[in-house]
Design an enzyme around this catalytic site. Structure first.
Site, PDB file in Angstrom:
ATOM      1  CB  SER A 282      -2.266   3.782   1.845  1.00 12.48           C
ATOM      2  OG  SER A 282      -1.878   2.461   1.627  1.00 12.48           O
TER       3      SER A 282
ATOM      4  CG  ASP B 260       2.197   3.038  -3.526  1.00 14.19           C
ATOM      5  OD1 ASP B 260       1.255   2.613  -4.206  1.00 14.19           O
ATOM      6  OD2 ASP B 260       2.088   3.331  -2.318  1.00 14.19           O
TER       7      ASP B 260
ATOM      8  CG  HIS C 177      -2.101   2.909  -3.244  1.00 16.59           C
ATOM      9  ND1 HIS C 177      -0.885   2.781  -2.622  1.00 16.59           N
ATOM     10  CD2 HIS C 177      -3.035   2.756  -2.268  1.00 16.59           C
ATOM     11  CE1 HIS C 177      -1.070   2.566  -1.327  1.00 16.59           C
ATOM     12  NE2 HIS C 177      -2.360   2.547  -1.086  1.00 16.59           N
TER      13      HIS C 177
END
Length: 594
Positions: free
Chosen positions: A438, A231, A265
Protein backbone atom coordinates in the site's frame (compact mmCIF):
# COMPACT_ATOMS: atom_id res chain seq x y z
CA UNK A 1 -22.95 -8.87 -9.27
CA UNK A 2 -24.74 -9.39 -12.60
CA UNK A 3 -23.69 -7.53 -15.74
CA UNK A 4 -24.96 -8.01 -19.32
CA UNK A 5 -22.08 -8.83 -21.69
CA UNK A 6 -21.57 -7.53 -25.20
CA UNK A 7 -21.65 -10.38 -27.73
CA UNK A 8 -20.95 -9.98 -31.43
CA UNK A 9 -24.07 -10.75 -33.44
CA UNK A 10 -26.16 -11.43 -30.33
CA UNK A 11 -28.64 -9.01 -28.76
CA UNK A 12 -27.46 -7.74 -25.39
CA UNK A 13 -29.74 -8.08 -22.38
CA UNK A 14 -30.92 -4.72 -21.09
CA UNK A 15 -30.63 -3.93 -17.41
CA UNK A 16 -34.42 -3.57 -17.15
CA UNK A 17 -34.89 -7.04 -18.61
CA UNK A 18 -32.36 -8.52 -16.19
CA UNK A 19 -34.00 -6.81 -13.20
CA UNK A 20 -37.45 -8.00 -14.32
CA UNK A 21 -36.29 -11.59 -14.68
CA UNK A 22 -34.56 -11.56 -11.32
CA UNK A 23 -37.54 -9.96 -9.59
CA UNK A 24 -39.85 -12.67 -10.98
CA UNK A 25 -37.56 -15.43 -9.78
CA UNK A 26 -38.21 -16.87 -6.31
CA UNK A 27 -35.53 -16.56 -3.64
CA UNK A 28 -33.80 -13.66 -5.43
CA UNK A 29 -33.75 -10.12 -4.05
CA UNK A 30 -32.65 -7.25 -6.29
CA UNK A 31 -30.63 -4.88 -4.10
CA UNK A 32 -29.80 -2.05 -6.50
CA UNK A 33 -28.68 -1.14 -9.99
CA UNK A 34 -25.36 0.66 -10.51
CA UNK A 35 -25.60 2.88 -13.58
CA UNK A 36 -22.51 3.39 -15.78
CA UNK A 37 -20.77 6.78 -15.79
CA UNK A 38 -22.63 9.81 -17.07
CA UNK A 39 -21.63 10.85 -20.62
CA UNK A 40 -19.99 7.47 -20.96
CA UNK A 41 -21.98 6.58 -24.08
CA UNK A 42 -20.75 9.70 -25.88
CA UNK A 43 -17.14 8.98 -24.93
CA UNK A 44 -17.52 5.38 -26.05
CA UNK A 45 -18.88 6.42 -29.42
CA UNK A 46 -15.76 8.49 -30.00
CA UNK A 47 -13.66 5.41 -29.25
CA UNK A 48 -15.79 3.11 -31.37
CA UNK A 49 -16.74 1.19 -28.21
CA UNK A 50 -20.18 0.11 -27.08
CA UNK A 51 -21.14 1.67 -23.73
CA UNK A 52 -20.88 -0.46 -20.60
CA UNK A 53 -24.11 -1.93 -19.29
CA UNK A 54 -25.43 -1.17 -15.80
CA UNK A 55 -24.45 -3.48 -12.97
CA UNK A 56 -27.24 -5.25 -11.08
CA UNK A 57 -26.71 -6.34 -7.48
CA UNK A 58 -28.92 -9.18 -6.29
CA UNK A 59 -28.97 -11.41 -3.21
CA UNK A 60 -29.34 -15.16 -3.84
CA UNK A 61 -28.01 -18.54 -2.76
CA UNK A 62 -24.76 -19.74 -4.40
CA UNK A 63 -26.52 -22.60 -6.22
CA UNK A 64 -29.05 -20.11 -7.62
CA UNK A 65 -26.24 -17.93 -8.93
CA UNK A 66 -24.59 -20.94 -10.54
CA UNK A 67 -27.87 -21.90 -12.24
CA UNK A 68 -28.37 -18.33 -13.48
CA UNK A 69 -24.86 -18.29 -15.00
CA UNK A 70 -25.47 -21.65 -16.70
CA UNK A 71 -28.78 -20.55 -18.19
CA UNK A 72 -27.52 -17.13 -19.37
CA UNK A 73 -24.24 -18.46 -20.77
CA UNK A 74 -21.88 -15.79 -22.03
CA UNK A 75 -24.58 -13.11 -22.20
CA UNK A 76 -24.34 -12.44 -18.46
CA UNK A 77 -21.42 -12.20 -16.05
CA UNK A 78 -22.59 -13.54 -12.68
CA UNK A 79 -20.03 -13.08 -9.91
CA UNK A 80 -19.91 -13.00 -6.14
CA UNK A 81 -19.64 -9.48 -4.75
CA UNK A 82 -16.38 -10.19 -2.97
CA UNK A 83 -15.24 -8.19 0.03
CA UNK A 84 -12.23 -5.98 -0.64
CA UNK A 85 -9.38 -5.50 1.80
CA UNK A 86 -7.04 -2.55 2.00
CA UNK A 87 -3.37 -3.51 2.13
CA UNK A 88 -3.06 -2.72 5.82
CA UNK A 89 0.30 -2.15 7.45
CA UNK A 90 1.35 -5.82 7.99
CA UNK A 91 2.56 -5.43 11.57
CA UNK A 92 0.94 -8.62 12.85
CA UNK A 93 3.19 -11.56 11.95
CA UNK A 94 1.66 -14.75 10.62
CA UNK A 95 1.53 -17.34 13.39
CA UNK A 96 1.28 -21.14 13.14
CA UNK A 97 -2.07 -22.88 13.33
CA UNK A 98 -2.88 -23.08 17.07
CA UNK A 99 -4.93 -26.20 16.55
CA UNK A 100 -1.82 -28.38 16.25
CA UNK A 101 -0.14 -27.09 19.43
CA UNK A 102 -0.56 -28.11 23.05
CA UNK A 103 -0.74 -25.52 25.88
CA UNK A 104 2.46 -25.44 27.92
CA UNK A 105 1.01 -23.92 31.10
CA UNK A 106 -2.08 -22.41 32.67
CA UNK A 107 -0.91 -18.96 31.67
CA UNK A 108 -0.13 -15.73 33.47
CA UNK A 109 -1.04 -12.04 33.55
CA UNK A 110 1.26 -9.10 33.08
CA UNK A 111 0.95 -5.34 32.62
CA UNK A 112 2.72 -3.45 29.83
CA UNK A 113 3.34 0.26 30.26
CA UNK A 114 4.30 2.16 27.09
CA UNK A 115 6.22 5.40 27.49
CA UNK A 116 6.93 7.97 24.81
CA UNK A 117 8.99 11.10 24.59
CA UNK A 118 6.65 13.06 26.85
CA UNK A 119 5.29 10.32 29.10
CA UNK A 120 2.71 7.48 28.94
CA UNK A 121 1.22 6.73 25.51
CA UNK A 122 -2.46 5.89 25.21
CA UNK A 123 -4.01 3.90 22.34
CA UNK A 124 -0.76 2.01 21.65
CA UNK A 125 -1.30 -1.53 20.31
CA UNK A 126 0.61 -4.24 22.19
CA UNK A 127 1.13 -7.78 20.85
CA UNK A 128 2.76 -10.58 22.84
CA UNK A 129 3.81 -13.66 20.83
CA UNK A 130 4.34 -17.00 22.49
CA UNK A 131 4.32 -20.56 21.23
CA UNK A 132 0.68 -20.40 20.22
CA UNK A 133 -1.36 -17.37 19.25
CA UNK A 134 -0.64 -13.67 19.90
CA UNK A 135 -2.28 -11.89 22.80
CA UNK A 136 -3.03 -8.26 22.15
CA UNK A 137 -4.41 -5.17 23.81
CA UNK A 138 -4.48 -1.37 23.69
CA UNK A 139 -3.02 0.95 26.32
CA UNK A 140 -5.31 3.17 28.40
CA UNK A 141 -4.91 6.84 29.31
CA UNK A 142 -2.12 5.89 31.72
CA UNK A 143 -0.24 4.09 28.94
CA UNK A 144 -0.96 0.66 30.46
CA UNK A 145 -2.63 -2.54 29.34
CA UNK A 146 -2.96 -5.74 31.37
CA UNK A 147 -2.80 -8.91 29.28
CA UNK A 148 -3.99 -12.35 30.34
CA UNK A 149 -1.74 -14.74 28.39
CA UNK A 150 -3.20 -18.24 28.21
CA UNK A 151 -1.23 -21.47 27.81
CA UNK A 152 2.19 -19.83 28.16
CA UNK A 153 4.98 -19.29 30.66
CA UNK A 154 7.24 -16.21 30.74
CA UNK A 155 10.08 -18.29 29.23
CA UNK A 156 7.94 -19.40 26.25
CA UNK A 157 7.22 -15.80 25.12
CA UNK A 158 9.09 -15.32 21.85
CA UNK A 159 8.63 -11.62 21.14
CA UNK A 160 6.68 -8.44 21.83
CA UNK A 161 5.50 -5.75 19.42
CA UNK A 162 4.37 -2.23 20.33
CA UNK A 163 2.76 0.05 17.78
CA UNK A 164 1.92 3.60 18.88
CA UNK A 165 -1.03 5.29 17.20
CA UNK A 166 0.92 8.20 15.72
CA UNK A 167 4.34 9.89 15.72
CA UNK A 168 6.43 6.92 16.93
CA UNK A 169 8.38 4.06 15.42
CA UNK A 170 7.19 0.54 16.11
CA UNK A 171 9.10 -1.43 18.75
CA UNK A 172 10.08 -5.11 18.48
CA UNK A 173 11.88 -7.20 21.10
CA UNK A 174 12.84 -10.87 20.90
CA UNK A 175 12.75 -13.01 24.04
CA UNK A 176 11.43 -10.32 26.41
CA UNK A 177 11.81 -10.97 30.12
CA UNK A 178 8.20 -10.35 31.13
CA UNK A 179 7.52 -10.31 34.86
CA UNK A 180 4.11 -11.80 35.80
CA UNK A 181 1.71 -9.73 37.91
CA UNK A 182 3.94 -6.71 37.58
CA UNK A 183 4.44 -3.63 35.40
CA UNK A 184 6.85 -4.05 32.46
CA UNK A 185 7.89 -0.67 31.03
CA UNK A 186 8.72 -0.17 27.35
CA UNK A 187 10.05 3.10 25.94
CA UNK A 188 9.39 3.71 22.24
CA UNK A 189 11.28 6.06 19.91
CA UNK A 190 9.63 9.18 18.51
CA UNK A 191 9.91 9.66 14.73
CA UNK A 192 11.62 12.95 15.47
CA UNK A 193 14.44 11.11 17.26
CA UNK A 194 15.62 9.69 13.92
CA UNK A 195 14.30 12.34 11.52
CA UNK A 196 16.06 15.61 12.25
CA UNK A 197 13.74 18.52 13.14
CA UNK A 198 10.67 16.54 12.00
CA UNK A 199 7.83 17.45 11.68
CA UNK A 200 8.86 21.11 11.99
CA UNK A 201 11.14 20.67 8.97
CA UNK A 202 9.58 19.26 5.83
CA UNK A 203 10.63 15.67 5.22
CA UNK A 204 11.34 14.05 1.89
CA UNK A 205 11.14 10.38 2.81
CA UNK A 206 13.76 7.78 2.02
CA UNK A 207 11.45 6.37 -0.63
CA UNK A 208 11.27 9.63 -2.54
CA UNK A 209 15.04 10.00 -2.31
CA UNK A 210 15.62 6.43 -3.46
CA UNK A 211 13.54 7.20 -6.53
CA UNK A 212 15.43 10.45 -7.18
CA UNK A 213 12.70 12.96 -6.32
CA UNK A 214 15.24 15.06 -4.41
CA UNK A 215 17.04 15.71 -7.71
CA UNK A 216 13.93 16.83 -9.61
CA UNK A 217 13.51 20.62 -10.06
CA UNK A 218 10.88 22.13 -7.71
CA UNK A 219 8.72 23.23 -10.63
CA UNK A 220 7.92 19.62 -11.40
CA UNK A 221 4.90 19.34 -9.10
CA UNK A 222 2.19 17.48 -11.07
CA UNK A 223 0.04 20.53 -11.80
CA UNK A 224 -2.76 19.77 -14.26
CA UNK A 225 -2.98 16.04 -13.50
CA UNK A 226 -5.93 14.41 -11.74
CA UNK A 227 -5.23 11.58 -9.30
CA UNK A 228 -7.78 9.36 -7.57
CA UNK A 229 -7.04 7.68 -4.23
CA UNK A 230 -9.51 4.81 -3.93
CA UNK A 231 -9.19 3.98 -0.26
CA UNK A 232 -10.48 4.73 3.26
CA UNK A 233 -10.97 8.47 2.84
CA UNK A 234 -8.57 11.16 3.97
CA UNK A 235 -8.05 13.80 6.64
CA UNK A 236 -8.26 17.09 4.71
CA UNK A 237 -7.53 19.05 7.91
CA UNK A 238 -4.04 17.49 8.09
CA UNK A 239 -1.30 20.10 7.61
CA UNK A 240 -0.05 18.30 4.48
CA UNK A 241 -3.44 17.42 2.96
CA UNK A 242 -5.26 20.74 3.03
CA UNK A 243 -5.11 20.92 -0.73
CA UNK A 244 -7.33 17.81 -1.00
CA UNK A 245 -10.80 19.25 -1.57
CA UNK A 246 -12.55 16.81 -3.91
CA UNK A 247 -14.00 13.39 -3.34
CA UNK A 248 -16.96 11.15 -2.71
CA UNK A 249 -17.89 8.32 -0.38
CA UNK A 250 -19.02 5.22 -2.24
CA UNK A 251 -20.02 3.34 0.91
CA UNK A 252 -22.84 4.66 3.08
CA UNK A 253 -25.32 7.43 2.35
CA UNK A 254 -23.15 10.44 3.21
CA UNK A 255 -21.19 11.45 0.11
CA UNK A 256 -19.03 13.79 2.21
CA UNK A 257 -17.85 10.96 4.47
CA UNK A 258 -14.66 10.85 2.37
CA UNK A 259 -13.38 13.57 4.71
CA UNK A 260 -13.43 11.09 7.62
CA UNK A 261 -10.63 8.52 7.68
CA UNK A 262 -11.13 6.25 10.70
CA UNK A 263 -8.43 3.83 9.49
CA UNK A 264 -5.71 6.24 8.41
CA UNK A 265 -4.81 4.14 5.38
CA UNK A 266 -6.11 6.58 2.75
CA UNK A 267 -4.47 9.56 4.47
CA UNK A 268 -1.12 7.75 4.54
CA UNK A 269 -1.34 6.97 0.80
CA UNK A 270 -2.49 10.50 -0.08
CA UNK A 271 0.44 12.02 1.82
CA UNK A 272 2.96 10.01 -0.19
CA UNK A 273 1.32 11.05 -3.45
CA UNK A 274 0.58 14.70 -2.82
CA UNK A 275 1.67 15.83 0.65
CA UNK A 276 2.01 19.56 0.24
CA UNK A 277 3.99 22.32 1.90
CA UNK A 278 2.48 24.35 4.71
CA UNK A 279 3.31 27.95 5.68
CA UNK A 280 6.74 27.83 7.22
CA UNK A 281 7.32 24.27 6.00
CA UNK A 282 6.90 21.10 7.97
CA UNK A 283 5.50 17.62 7.68
CA UNK A 284 6.04 15.49 4.60
CA UNK A 285 6.60 16.22 0.93
CA UNK A 286 4.70 14.16 -1.63
CA UNK A 287 5.57 13.55 -5.26
CA UNK A 288 2.88 15.71 -6.86
CA UNK A 289 1.70 18.38 -4.38
CA UNK A 290 0.06 20.49 -7.11
CA UNK A 291 -1.98 17.63 -8.61
CA UNK A 292 -5.76 17.61 -8.27
CA UNK A 293 -6.57 14.81 -5.81
CA UNK A 294 -9.93 13.03 -5.77
CA UNK A 295 -10.67 10.76 -2.82
CA UNK A 296 -12.99 7.78 -3.35
CA UNK A 297 -13.84 6.29 0.03
CA UNK A 298 -14.74 2.58 -0.12
CA UNK A 299 -13.35 1.42 3.26
CA UNK A 300 -14.30 0.14 5.71
CA UNK A 301 -16.79 -2.33 4.25
CA UNK A 302 -15.87 -2.05 0.57
CA UNK A 303 -16.84 -4.74 -1.94
CA UNK A 304 -16.20 -5.32 -5.63
CA UNK A 305 -19.41 -3.46 -6.52
CA UNK A 306 -18.09 -0.42 -4.64
CA UNK A 307 -14.88 -0.57 -6.67
CA UNK A 308 -17.02 -0.56 -9.84
CA UNK A 309 -18.74 2.62 -8.63
CA UNK A 310 -15.39 4.19 -7.72
CA UNK A 311 -13.96 3.45 -11.17
CA UNK A 312 -17.10 4.89 -12.75
CA UNK A 313 -16.63 8.07 -10.70
CA UNK A 314 -13.02 8.29 -11.89
CA UNK A 315 -14.04 7.99 -15.52
CA UNK A 316 -16.69 10.68 -15.08
CA UNK A 317 -14.15 13.03 -13.53
CA UNK A 318 -11.47 12.47 -16.16
CA UNK A 319 -8.97 11.01 -13.71
CA UNK A 320 -5.48 10.47 -15.13
CA UNK A 321 -4.07 8.04 -12.53
CA UNK A 322 -5.94 5.91 -10.00
CA UNK A 323 -4.12 4.60 -6.91
CA UNK A 324 -5.55 1.32 -5.62
CA UNK A 325 -3.88 -0.10 -2.51
CA UNK A 326 -6.48 -2.84 -2.24
CA UNK A 327 -7.37 -6.32 -3.39
CA UNK A 328 -9.14 -9.55 -2.57
CA UNK A 329 -11.16 -12.44 -3.87
CA UNK A 330 -11.13 -14.29 -7.14
CA UNK A 331 -10.49 -12.45 -10.43
CA UNK A 332 -13.57 -10.60 -11.65
CA UNK A 333 -14.43 -10.06 -15.31
CA UNK A 334 -16.76 -7.23 -14.31
CA UNK A 335 -13.95 -5.39 -12.52
CA UNK A 336 -11.47 -6.11 -15.31
CA UNK A 337 -13.91 -4.78 -17.92
CA UNK A 338 -14.07 -1.52 -15.95
CA UNK A 339 -10.28 -1.28 -15.74
CA UNK A 340 -9.96 -1.95 -19.48
CA UNK A 341 -12.50 0.76 -20.31
CA UNK A 342 -10.80 3.20 -17.97
CA UNK A 343 -7.54 2.49 -19.78
CA UNK A 344 -9.22 3.13 -23.14
CA UNK A 345 -10.23 6.53 -21.76
CA UNK A 346 -6.62 7.33 -20.82
CA UNK A 347 -6.78 6.47 -17.10
CA UNK A 348 -3.86 4.50 -15.65
CA UNK A 349 -4.61 2.10 -12.79
CA UNK A 350 -1.65 1.51 -10.46
CA UNK A 351 -2.38 -1.28 -7.98
CA UNK A 352 -0.70 -2.85 -4.94
CA UNK A 353 0.42 -6.45 -5.42
CA UNK A 354 -0.71 -7.52 -1.92
CA UNK A 355 0.83 -8.30 1.46
CA UNK A 356 0.17 -12.05 1.80
CA UNK A 357 3.70 -13.16 0.76
CA UNK A 358 2.08 -15.23 -1.99
CA UNK A 359 0.88 -14.81 -5.58
CA UNK A 360 -0.10 -11.35 -6.81
CA UNK A 361 -3.65 -10.58 -5.73
CA UNK A 362 -6.50 -9.34 -7.90
CA UNK A 363 -6.92 -6.73 -9.31
CA UNK A 364 -3.13 -6.17 -9.46
CA UNK A 365 -2.92 -9.49 -11.33
CA UNK A 366 -4.77 -8.09 -14.35
CA UNK A 367 -2.46 -7.27 -17.29
CA UNK A 368 -4.21 -3.91 -17.80
CA UNK A 369 -2.71 -2.21 -14.75
CA UNK A 370 0.73 -1.52 -13.29
CA UNK A 371 1.38 -3.96 -10.41
CA UNK A 372 3.69 -2.75 -7.62
CA UNK A 373 5.70 -4.86 -5.16
CA UNK A 374 7.40 -3.53 -2.01
CA UNK A 375 11.05 -3.24 -1.02
CA UNK A 376 12.98 -1.68 1.85
CA UNK A 377 16.39 -0.29 2.70
CA UNK A 378 18.56 -0.95 5.73
CA UNK A 379 19.46 2.11 7.76
CA UNK A 380 16.19 3.94 7.18
CA UNK A 381 14.50 2.76 10.40
CA UNK A 382 15.62 1.79 13.93
CA UNK A 383 17.00 -1.73 14.25
CA UNK A 384 14.67 -2.40 17.20
CA UNK A 385 11.58 -1.54 15.12
CA UNK A 386 9.30 -4.10 13.49
CA UNK A 387 10.38 -2.73 10.11
CA UNK A 388 13.68 -4.57 10.62
CA UNK A 389 11.74 -7.85 10.64
CA UNK A 390 10.42 -7.27 7.11
CA UNK A 391 13.63 -8.07 5.21
CA UNK A 392 13.47 -11.28 3.20
CA UNK A 393 16.32 -13.54 4.26
CA UNK A 394 19.02 -14.11 1.66
CA UNK A 395 18.24 -11.04 -0.45
CA UNK A 396 20.18 -7.80 -0.19
CA UNK A 397 21.69 -5.46 -2.76
CA UNK A 398 25.00 -3.65 -2.43
CA UNK A 399 23.06 -0.46 -1.72
CA UNK A 400 21.26 -2.03 1.24
CA UNK A 401 17.95 -2.63 -0.54
CA UNK A 402 15.92 -5.76 0.16
CA UNK A 403 12.59 -7.21 -0.99
CA UNK A 404 9.89 -7.07 1.67
CA UNK A 405 9.00 -10.53 2.97
CA UNK A 406 5.28 -9.65 3.11
CA UNK A 407 5.10 -8.50 -0.52
CA UNK A 408 3.24 -10.64 -3.05
CA UNK A 409 5.36 -11.66 -6.02
CA UNK A 410 5.12 -13.30 -9.42
CA UNK A 411 5.53 -12.66 -13.15
CA UNK A 412 2.76 -10.04 -12.99
CA UNK A 413 4.95 -7.61 -11.01
CA UNK A 414 5.87 -4.59 -13.14
CA UNK A 415 7.97 -2.52 -10.73
CA UNK A 416 8.89 -2.40 -7.06
CA UNK A 417 8.91 0.66 -4.81
CA UNK A 418 9.72 1.64 -1.21
CA UNK A 419 7.26 0.04 1.19
CA UNK A 420 9.07 -0.50 4.53
CA UNK A 421 9.30 2.19 7.22
CA UNK A 422 7.46 4.77 5.12
CA UNK A 423 6.57 7.94 7.04
CA UNK A 424 3.42 9.73 5.97
CA UNK A 425 0.32 11.53 7.22
CA UNK A 426 -2.23 10.08 9.67
CA UNK A 427 -5.43 11.62 11.09
CA UNK A 428 -5.96 14.07 12.58
CA UNK A 429 -2.61 15.80 12.13
CA UNK A 430 -0.03 13.16 12.99
CA UNK A 431 2.45 10.91 11.22
CA UNK A 432 3.27 7.24 11.18
CA UNK A 433 5.84 4.85 9.72
CA UNK A 434 3.97 2.03 7.97
CA UNK A 435 4.88 -0.98 5.86
CA UNK A 436 3.07 -2.52 2.91
CA UNK A 437 2.61 -2.65 -0.83
CA UNK A 438 0.00 0.00 0.00
CA UNK A 439 2.88 2.35 0.76
CA UNK A 440 4.89 1.29 -2.31
CA UNK A 441 2.05 1.91 -4.76
CA UNK A 442 1.52 5.66 -4.09
CA UNK A 443 5.25 6.23 -4.70
CA UNK A 444 4.71 5.00 -8.25
CA UNK A 445 1.38 6.80 -8.60
CA UNK A 446 3.00 10.10 -7.61
CA UNK A 447 5.81 9.64 -10.11
CA UNK A 448 3.33 8.66 -12.83
CA UNK A 449 1.54 11.98 -12.25
CA UNK A 450 4.80 13.89 -12.66
CA UNK A 451 5.53 12.06 -15.90
CA UNK A 452 2.08 12.82 -17.31
CA UNK A 453 2.37 16.48 -16.29
CA UNK A 454 5.92 17.18 -17.41
CA UNK A 455 7.27 14.61 -19.87
CA UNK A 456 7.21 16.04 -23.41
CA UNK A 457 5.64 12.87 -24.87
CA UNK A 458 2.34 13.71 -23.16
CA UNK A 459 2.23 17.15 -24.69
CA UNK A 460 2.82 15.68 -28.13
CA UNK A 461 2.28 12.26 -29.65
CA UNK A 462 0.63 10.81 -26.53
CA UNK A 463 -1.47 13.73 -25.32
CA UNK A 464 -4.79 12.17 -26.39
CA UNK A 465 -6.65 10.30 -23.66
CA UNK A 466 -6.59 6.72 -24.91
CA UNK A 467 -4.98 3.35 -24.29
CA UNK A 468 -1.79 4.31 -26.13
CA UNK A 469 -1.24 7.06 -23.57
CA UNK A 470 -1.47 4.61 -20.67
CA UNK A 471 0.80 2.07 -22.38
CA UNK A 472 3.39 4.77 -23.04
CA UNK A 473 3.27 5.86 -19.39
CA UNK A 474 3.79 2.29 -18.17
CA UNK A 475 6.58 1.79 -20.70
CA UNK A 476 8.45 4.89 -19.47
CA UNK A 477 8.13 3.90 -15.81
CA UNK A 478 9.47 0.40 -16.49
CA UNK A 479 12.18 1.15 -19.05
CA UNK A 480 13.71 3.93 -16.93
CA UNK A 481 13.61 1.89 -13.68
CA UNK A 482 16.81 0.77 -11.99
CA UNK A 483 17.08 -3.04 -11.89
CA UNK A 484 17.68 -4.43 -8.40
CA UNK A 485 19.94 -7.46 -8.23
CA UNK A 486 17.92 -9.61 -5.85
CA UNK A 487 18.25 -12.69 -8.03
CA UNK A 488 14.48 -12.96 -8.52
CA UNK A 489 12.81 -10.62 -11.04
CA UNK A 490 9.40 -11.87 -9.88
CA UNK A 491 9.94 -9.76 -6.75
CA UNK A 492 11.03 -6.57 -8.49
CA UNK A 493 9.73 -6.54 -12.06
CA UNK A 494 11.67 -3.96 -14.05
CA UNK A 495 13.10 -2.55 -10.82
CA UNK A 496 12.89 0.69 -8.84
CA UNK A 497 11.42 3.63 -10.83
CA UNK A 498 13.79 6.56 -11.28
CA UNK A 499 12.26 10.05 -11.36
CA UNK A 500 15.04 11.80 -13.25
CA UNK A 501 15.16 9.24 -16.03
CA UNK A 502 11.37 8.86 -16.21
CA UNK A 503 11.00 12.62 -16.64
CA UNK A 504 13.67 12.71 -19.33
CA UNK A 505 15.93 14.93 -17.20
CA UNK A 506 18.85 12.53 -16.98
CA UNK A 507 18.83 11.02 -20.44
CA UNK A 508 17.05 13.77 -22.41
CA UNK A 509 14.06 11.51 -23.08
CA UNK A 510 12.95 8.09 -22.02
CA UNK A 511 13.94 5.09 -24.18
CA UNK A 512 11.78 4.57 -27.22
CA UNK A 513 10.77 8.21 -27.60
CA UNK A 514 12.14 11.10 -29.62
CA UNK A 515 15.81 11.95 -29.96
CA UNK A 516 17.45 13.97 -27.15
CA UNK A 517 16.96 17.70 -27.23
CA UNK A 518 19.21 20.57 -26.23
CA UNK A 519 19.58 21.35 -22.56
CA UNK A 520 16.34 23.22 -21.70
CA UNK A 521 18.01 25.62 -19.27
CA UNK A 522 20.34 26.79 -22.05
CA UNK A 523 17.46 27.13 -24.53
CA UNK A 524 15.42 29.09 -21.98
CA UNK A 525 18.22 31.55 -21.29
CA UNK A 526 19.02 31.99 -25.00
CA UNK A 527 15.38 32.88 -25.69
CA UNK A 528 15.26 35.27 -22.72
CA UNK A 529 18.44 36.97 -23.92
CA UNK A 530 17.25 37.10 -27.54
CA UNK A 531 20.10 34.95 -28.79
CA UNK A 532 19.85 32.81 -31.88
CA UNK A 533 19.14 29.12 -31.41
CA UNK A 534 22.28 27.04 -31.78
CA UNK A 535 22.43 23.27 -32.25
CA UNK A 536 24.52 22.62 -29.18
CA UNK A 537 22.93 19.78 -27.21
CA UNK A 538 26.31 19.08 -25.62
CA UNK A 539 26.43 22.49 -23.92
CA UNK A 540 25.43 21.38 -20.43
CA UNK A 541 26.28 23.60 -17.49
CA UNK A 542 28.75 22.35 -14.91
CA UNK A 543 26.83 20.78 -12.05
CA UNK A 544 23.81 19.96 -14.20
CA UNK A 545 22.72 16.37 -14.80
CA UNK A 546 24.82 14.78 -17.50
CA UNK A 547 23.08 12.40 -19.91
CA UNK A 548 23.45 8.72 -19.13
CA UNK A 549 22.18 5.71 -20.95
CA UNK A 550 19.11 4.15 -19.37
CA UNK A 551 19.71 0.85 -17.61
CA UNK A 552 18.03 -2.05 -19.39
CA UNK A 553 15.70 -4.52 -17.74
CA UNK A 554 17.41 -7.36 -15.94
CA UNK A 555 18.39 -10.14 -18.30
CA UNK A 556 16.20 -13.17 -18.09
CA UNK A 557 13.32 -11.26 -16.46
CA UNK A 558 10.01 -13.00 -16.89
CA UNK A 559 7.04 -10.65 -17.09
CA UNK A 560 3.45 -10.96 -18.18
CA UNK A 561 2.88 -9.11 -21.43
CA UNK A 562 1.06 -5.85 -20.80
CA UNK A 563 0.21 -4.92 -24.35
CA UNK A 564 2.42 -3.72 -27.21
CA UNK A 565 5.03 -1.12 -26.41
CA UNK A 566 4.18 2.27 -27.85
CA UNK A 567 6.97 4.26 -29.40
CA UNK A 568 7.16 7.37 -31.48
CA UNK A 569 9.69 8.95 -33.71
CA UNK A 570 8.08 12.39 -33.49
CA UNK A 571 10.15 15.23 -32.15
CA UNK A 572 9.01 16.33 -28.69
CA UNK A 573 9.23 19.85 -27.33
CA UNK A 574 11.79 20.30 -24.58
CA UNK A 575 10.55 20.41 -21.02
CA UNK A 576 11.15 23.86 -19.54
CA UNK A 577 13.29 24.20 -16.42
CA UNK A 578 14.22 27.24 -14.36
CA UNK A 579 18.05 27.40 -14.31
CA UNK A 580 19.54 28.07 -10.88
CA UNK A 581 21.97 31.01 -10.40
CA UNK A 582 25.08 28.84 -10.76
CA UNK A 583 23.77 27.43 -14.05
CA UNK A 584 22.88 30.92 -15.32
CA UNK A 585 26.42 32.16 -14.63
CA UNK A 586 27.94 29.11 -16.35
CA UNK A 587 25.63 29.42 -19.36
CA UNK A 588 26.31 33.15 -19.71
CA UNK A 589 30.01 32.38 -19.59
CA UNK A 590 29.59 29.81 -22.37
CA UNK A 591 27.73 32.23 -24.59
CA UNK A 592 30.28 34.99 -23.99
CA UNK A 593 28.31 37.29 -21.66
CA UNK A 594 30.63 36.81 -18.68
Amino acid sequence: MIAPQQQSGVATFSADFVVQQLTNSPDIEVVKTVQPPRLFGFQSAELGQAPLSPLVLARMAPDKAKLLQTQAGTRLAVERDERLSYMLDPTTPQMPNPGVLTPLADGFSTTIEVLGQTGPLSDAEVYVFGSMWPTQGVTDAAGRVTLSIQGERPDTIRSILVKAKVDYWTFWLDRPQLVPNSVNRIVVRALAASLRDFPGRQLMGWGERAMGLDRVPPGYDGAGVKIAVIDSGTAPTHRNLRGVTRGTSIVGNDKMAWTVDTIGHGSHCAGIIAGGPVPGGGGIRGFAPAAEIHVCRIFPGGRFSDLVSALDYCMEQGIDVANMSLGGGEPSKIIEDRIVRAKQLGMACIIAAGNSSGPVQFPASTPHCLAVAAMGKWGEFPEDSYHAQQALDGFRSRDGYFPAKFSCFGPEIDVCAPGVGIVSSLPADGFGAWDGTSMATPHVTGLAALVLAHHPDFKGAFQNRDGRRVERLFQILKETATPLQFGDPNRTGAGLPNAMRALGLETGVAPGAAAPVADPSLDTLRRLLGLAQVDAPSMIPAGAMAPQSAQPMQNGASHVARGPAQTTGATSAPTMMDPNPAQIREIMHKVGLL
